[in-house]
Design a protein around this motif. Structure first.
Motif, mmCIF file in Angstrom:
data_model
loop_
_atom_site.group_PDB
_atom_site.id
_atom_site.type_symbol
_atom_site.label_atom_id
_atom_site.label_comp_id
_atom_site.label_asym_id
_atom_site.label_seq_id
_atom_site.Cartn_x
_atom_site.Cartn_y
_atom_site.Cartn_z
ATOM 1 N N THR A 213 1.029 -1.259 0.050
ATOM 2 C CA THR A 213 -0.130 -0.029 0.088
ATOM 3 C C THR A 213 0.603 1.314 -0.133
ATOM 4 O O THR A 213 1.100 1.907 -0.461
ATOM 5 N N ASN A 214 1.316 1.585 0.786
ATOM 6 C CA ASN A 214 1.988 3.015 0.777
ATOM 7 C C ASN A 214 3.499 3.033 1.124
ATOM 8 O O ASN A 214 4.239 1.846 0.764
ATOM 9 N N THR A 215 4.202 4.112 1.398
ATOM 10 C CA THR A 215 5.487 4.171 1.840
ATOM 11 C C THR A 215 5.787 2.691 2.906
ATOM 12 O O THR A 215 6.906 2.258 2.878
ATOM 13 N N TYR A 216 4.978 2.611 3.674
ATOM 14 C CA TYR A 216 5.222 1.757 4.883
ATOM 15 C C TYR A 216 4.628 0.145 4.836
ATOM 16 O O TYR A 216 4.779 -0.232 5.659
ATOM 17 N N ASP B 197 18.222 -5.462 -0.098
ATOM 18 C CA ASP B 197 17.417 -5.043 0.983
ATOM 19 C C ASP B 197 17.808 -3.401 1.289
ATOM 20 O O ASP B 197 17.182 -3.125 2.486
ATOM 21 N N LEU B 198 18.123 -2.713 0.385
ATOM 22 C CA LEU B 198 18.298 -1.441 0.663
ATOM 23 C C LEU B 198 17.339 -0.701 -0.313
ATOM 24 O O LEU B 198 16.988 -0.858 -1.610
ATOM 25 N N SER B 199 16.520 0.298 0.547
ATOM 26 C CA SER B 199 15.538 1.148 -0.327
ATOM 27 C C SER B 199 15.451 2.294 0.021
ATOM 28 O O SER B 199 16.196 2.739 1.095
ATOM 29 N N LEU B 200 14.659 3.271 -0.802
ATOM 30 C CA LEU B 200 14.749 4.675 -0.540
ATOM 31 C C LEU B 200 13.118 4.863 -0.284
ATOM 32 O O LEU B 200 12.553 4.344 -1.329
ATOM 33 N N GLU B 201 12.625 5.578 0.714
ATOM 34 C CA GLU B 201 11.197 5.821 0.679
ATOM 35 C C GLU B 201 10.940 7.307 1.276
ATOM 36 O O GLU B 201 11.884 7.707 1.751
ATOM 37 N N GLY B 202 9.690 7.832 0.838
ATOM 38 C CA GLY B 202 9.562 9.086 1.534
ATOM 39 C C GLY B 202 8.281 9.647 1.077
ATOM 40 O O GLY B 202 7.567 8.760 0.472
ATOM 41 N N ASN B 203 7.897 10.584 1.533
ATOM 42 C CA ASN B 203 6.432 11.064 1.288
ATOM 43 C C ASN B 203 6.379 12.653 1.346
ATOM 44 O O ASN B 203 7.205 13.463 2.091
ATOM 45 N N TYR B 204 5.313 13.127 0.803
ATOM 46 C CA TYR B 204 5.114 14.800 0.817
ATOM 47 C C TYR B 204 3.664 14.847 1.093
ATOM 48 O O TYR B 204 3.046 14.422 0.322
ATOM 49 N N THR B 205 3.365 15.958 1.781
ATOM 50 C CA THR B 205 1.962 16.383 2.082
ATOM 51 C C THR B 205 1.859 17.975 1.919
ATOM 52 O O THR B 205 2.568 18.670 2.572
ATOM 53 N N HIS C 55 3.540 22.568 4.161
ATOM 54 C CA HIS C 55 4.179 21.510 3.616
ATOM 55 C C HIS C 55 4.837 20.640 4.833
ATOM 56 O O HIS C 55 5.325 21.057 5.537
ATOM 57 N N MET C 56 4.885 19.230 4.445
ATOM 58 C CA MET C 56 5.659 18.326 5.321
ATOM 59 C C MET C 56 6.253 17.215 4.461
ATOM 60 O O MET C 56 5.730 16.778 3.333
ATOM 61 N N ALA C 57 7.396 16.883 4.830
ATOM 62 C CA ALA C 57 8.115 15.913 3.920
ATOM 63 C C ALA C 57 8.790 14.846 4.933
ATOM 64 O O ALA C 57 9.540 15.591 5.755
ATOM 65 N N ASN C 58 8.989 13.624 4.673
ATOM 66 C CA ASN C 58 9.567 12.697 5.138
ATOM 67 C C ASN C 58 10.720 11.846 3.997
ATOM 68 O O ASN C 58 10.012 11.666 3.090
ATOM 69 N N PHE C 59 11.809 11.492 4.464
ATOM 70 C CA PHE C 59 12.520 10.643 3.411
ATOM 71 C C PHE C 59 13.446 9.802 4.441
ATOM 72 O O PHE C 59 14.002 10.213 5.265
ATOM 73 N N TRP D 17 16.775 8.883 8.451
ATOM 74 C CA TRP D 17 15.568 9.495 8.420
ATOM 75 C C TRP D 17 15.585 10.908 8.506
ATOM 76 O O TRP D 17 16.368 11.361 9.628
ATOM 77 N N MET D 18 14.890 11.801 7.644
ATOM 78 C CA MET D 18 15.002 13.282 7.520
ATOM 79 C C MET D 18 13.471 13.702 7.625
ATOM 80 O O MET D 18 12.663 13.264 6.751
ATOM 81 N N TYR D 19 13.138 14.420 8.501
ATOM 82 C CA TYR D 19 11.747 15.277 8.458
ATOM 83 C C TYR D 19 11.950 16.726 8.175
ATOM 84 O O TYR D 19 12.802 17.272 8.694
#
Length: 759
Positions: A52-55, A630-638, A664-668, A683-685
């Motif tokens: 489903t989503n980033t998580y 097992d290495l991945s990049l994930e993120g989201n923006y609102t 604005h909010m962002a996570n990577f 993790w960056m917020y």
């Protein structure tokens, strides 16, 4: 919570629309069929892997209060934090899990927040929080128990965005969060111990110690399952707010006062919050024959704190020496922001699930009780060693009784129905004390408010799978809401007293949704979703009767009305070979919107008021991109555009952004999660500065009560052995960015942990 005027207010809000949110599908497209043989087995209607989503990086099944549903059939934007993300990413407390998920804001996110408030899509007190389907949010919109739940007790977190009043009633106007704990199918145990502290003196939690253990087993041919868990966290804390001198105090005899950008006279720090958290939980399940499950849970939790180690900036003009006194008085205590308190919760639930050949029944009861005491010195009278003081004591109880039934009508249609009852009682009292550090010296009660509420609800929804690629839901909920015996008394302002307050509401909340999965090899992995529905939120006692405290001024509003919402979202998700991307547009139209007006100053106090109309709309984007192995990049923006459209009470606010709501909010995050060996996460917020008041006064940097630009960089490194031992190190706020999220956040710190799990 308990309402408003002495006259009865009856209203019906019916919005004939096609609508529904995720939660309705939680109860509808059920995975509970005659194929179920165990409460923990997931019956999937699809055989392909779906994320489903980033998580969500695995087949995901969202769980509601009673039933389960393939996530592919749930409308709207749904996110899942699985056990890998919870345990492998830099999480220090349970709200850190939520902060990483798009569309969610954790208000005033300091290291320990005694009153955590979770906002989905910018809506105040509009998020319903649950633990294993048991509601944690009281009718005041509070969930103080949230910071008492051990992080390692949680195996999974499910977040469903959008208005969910059709399923849960008031309090779910923005979305639902369900924290899920695991149950054993064989003997299992785990234990952990951790220690952390600050890198720079007086900037972050000092001497943080965490201990957690759990043990569980399955007996009687695995029909009886039981689990006991317990945790303890303590810290010497850090200072998150300044000591501010009242404006009417003469300062001719002292030097060293700092005047901040808001004009406050700062004489030092407010002290370090020294806190302890305890949590113990017992869960049990028993399979009755092959078709019934009896489940129960009981937990007791507490957090308590006191403020210590105040730091003074001021000196005596005559001696030139540092002093803690101004004109012989100690103003470092009595601000209403510090003091000492203890908050205890007793949570219990009992439920019975029964699977018939073509249907399912659940009957459940739950109770959540809060017992809290807080006290502080009377400013300018008491001092840090004792003397006169005041209290704020709260007792409340929330009780729930639900009867839920689901039936498969035919191969296409299924129907879910429910009757739900809720009783709530709330009391808040302010008392005088002769010795503010001694709980037993309480004397007379000079101010208080409280009341009771009873809610009776019924809902039904029809789920239809017209084609393997097309499904819909239609549903409606009815709530009868009665608030009674409401009161407010204030011996200092008797003109505001209210007695025997009673009000009722009669509310319909319809919803509908549609999901479409294109039947095409080219579009394989694409899912299109849309939902629309109405919701509501009743004003709470705190909304109406918030008292002036500390240096923050409040005006009461006993005539506050309920707010109503129409929520819509549309979007799509693409999941293929581990790649996951989702994009949603959402829009929530609010009528009689409850929001905080004013600036908290004596000449412009905060006040909860009904704006004529508001609109919150924006975009939620999330991605998960496998890089290698097992290495991945994930993120989201609102993007959250929360605008006041009409407000006759305060026309100057029209067109302004809602207070305490970032645009604005962002996570990577960069994650490396193998099953064994080294693992790690960075993790960056980020959120830019936003407004503290409804007139959108620009944020002041380095100033208490403001919301500055927010950036944190955090990391976790660990090594997991095949024998169940896990060694890890967290590095928090690596750049030591001490911004104000109303309170000042913690600076750079570390946390080392040893975890062992036997299974």
């Amino acid at each position: 919570m308990h309402l408003i005027t002495q006259k009865h207010i009856g209203f019906i809000t019916i919005k004939p629309l096609l609508s529904i949110s995720c939660c309705f599908a939680l109860y509808t497209h059920l995975a509970y069929t005659q194929e179920i043989t165990n409460h923990h087995e997931v019956i999937q209607k699809k055989t392909h892997t779906h994320t489903t989503n980033t998580y969500a990086i695995e087949e995901a099944v969202i769980t509601g209060n009673a039933f389960a549903s393939d996530v592919e059939k749930i409308p709207g934007n749904v996110s899942i934090a699985n056990s890998k993300h919870i345990k492998n990413m830099p999480n220090n407390k349970i709200t850190d899990i939520l902060k990483k998920i798009g569309g969610i804001r954790v208000d005033n996110d300091v290291s320990f927040n005694p009153r955590p408030k979770i906002k989905i899509r910018g809506i105040n007190y509009g998020t319903l929080l649950m633990l294993d389907g048991v509601i944690l949010s009281d009718l005041e919109g509070e969930a103080r128990i949230l910071n008492q739940i051990s992080l390692y007790d949680v195996e999974r977190v499910e977040v469903a965005r959008g208005a969910f009043s059709s399923l849960y009633g008031a309090g779910a106007i923005g979305g639902v969060v369900n924290f899920i704990t695991s149950m054993p199918t064989s003997f299992q145990s785990q234990a952990l111990v951790g220690y952390g502290s600050e890198f720079i003196d007086n900037t972050a939690d000092k001497n943080l110690i965490r201990i957690y253990a759990s043990v569980g087993d399955a007996f009687l041919d695995k029909k009886f399952r039981i689990k006991l868990s317990a945790g303890h966290t303590r810290s010497d804390g850090y200072s998150s707010f300044p000591s501010i001198l009242p404006n009417n105090v003469n300062t001719d005899a002292i030097d060293g006062i700092i005047i901040d950008k808001a004009g406050n006279k700062i004489i030092g720090t407010g002290g370090n919050r020294d806190y302890n958290i305890y949590d113990i939980r017992l869960k049990a399940e028993y399979d009755i024959h092959d078709s019934g499950i009896l489940s129960g849970m009981i937990s007791f939790s507490n957090h308590n704190y006191t403020f210590k180690h105040y730091k003074s900036y001021i000196t005596n003009k005559n001696t030139g020496q540092y002093t803690d006194l101004v004109n012989g008085k100690d103003y470092f205590v009595g601000s209403g922001l510090g003091g000492m308190g203890t908050y205890s919760h007793l949570l219990g639930s009992l439920s019975y699930n029964h699977n018939f050949e073509q249907s399912h029944l659940k009957v459940s009861y739950a109770t959540l009780n809060l017992f809290s005491k807080w006290q502080d010195a009377e400013q300018g009278v008491g001092d840090r060693n004792g003397g006169a003081g005041t209290t704020q004591d709260i007792d409340s109880t929330s009780n729930y009784f639900d009867i839920l039934y689901h039936m498969d009508i035919d191969e296409i249609h299924s129907i879910s129905t429910a009757l739900q009852f809720r009783y709530y009682n709330f009391i808040q009292l302010n008392r005088n004390m002769t010795h503010w550090k001694d709980y037993d010296t309480r004397t007379n009660t000079y101010r208080g408010y409280g009341g009771q509420a009873f809610v009776a609800s019924a809902y039904t929804s029809l789920a239809s799978e017209w084609l393997p690629t097309l499904s819909t839901t239609l549903g409606i909920r009815y709530d009868y809401w009665l608030n009674y015996d409401g009161y407010l008394f204030d011996n200092k302002n008797p003109e505001t007293n209210r007695h025997n307050q009673t009000a009722y509401a009669s509310i319909f909340s319809p919803k509908a949704s549609i999901n479409y999965t294109p039947d095409s090899i080219i579009l394989q992995g694409l899912v299109l979703k849309s939902s629309i529905g109405s919701g509501f939120r009743m004003p709470t006692m705190r909304d109406m009767y918030q008292f002036t405290h500390a240096t923050t001024y409040w005006a009461i509003n006993p005539n506050l009305q309920q707010e109503n919402a129409l929520s819509f979202d549309i979007g799509g998700e693409y999941n293929y070979n581990g790649y996951a991307v989702s994009l949603y547009y959402y829009d929530t139209e609010l009528w009689n919107m409850i929001y905080r007006g004013g600036s908290g100053k004596e000449d412009d106090p905060y006040k909860h008021i009904n704006a004529g109309r508001g609109r919150i709309h924006g975009i939620e984007f999330a991605m998960n991109l496998p890089i290698w192995g097992d290495l991945s990049l994930e993120g989201n923006y609102t993007l959250t555009l929360a605008t006041i459209l009409k407000n006759d009470a305060k026309p100057a606010t029209i067109g302004k952004q809602l207070a305490a709501t970032p645009k604005h909010m962002a996570n990577f995050a960069l994650n490396y999660f193998p099953q064994y060996g080294f693992y790690g996460s960075i993790w960056m917020y980020y959120a830019p500065a936003f407004y503290a008041n409804d007139l959108n006064t620009p944020a002041l940097s380095g100033t208490y009560g403001n919301y500055e630009s927010q950036f944190t960089l955090n990391a976790k490194l660990g090594y997991r052995f095949t024998n169940g031992i896990d060694l890890s190190a967290n590095f928090n706020n690596i750049t030591n960015n001490r911004y104000y999220d109303f309170y000042q956040v913690a600076g750079a710190s570390y946390y080392l942990q040893l975890h062992y799990k036997y299974r």
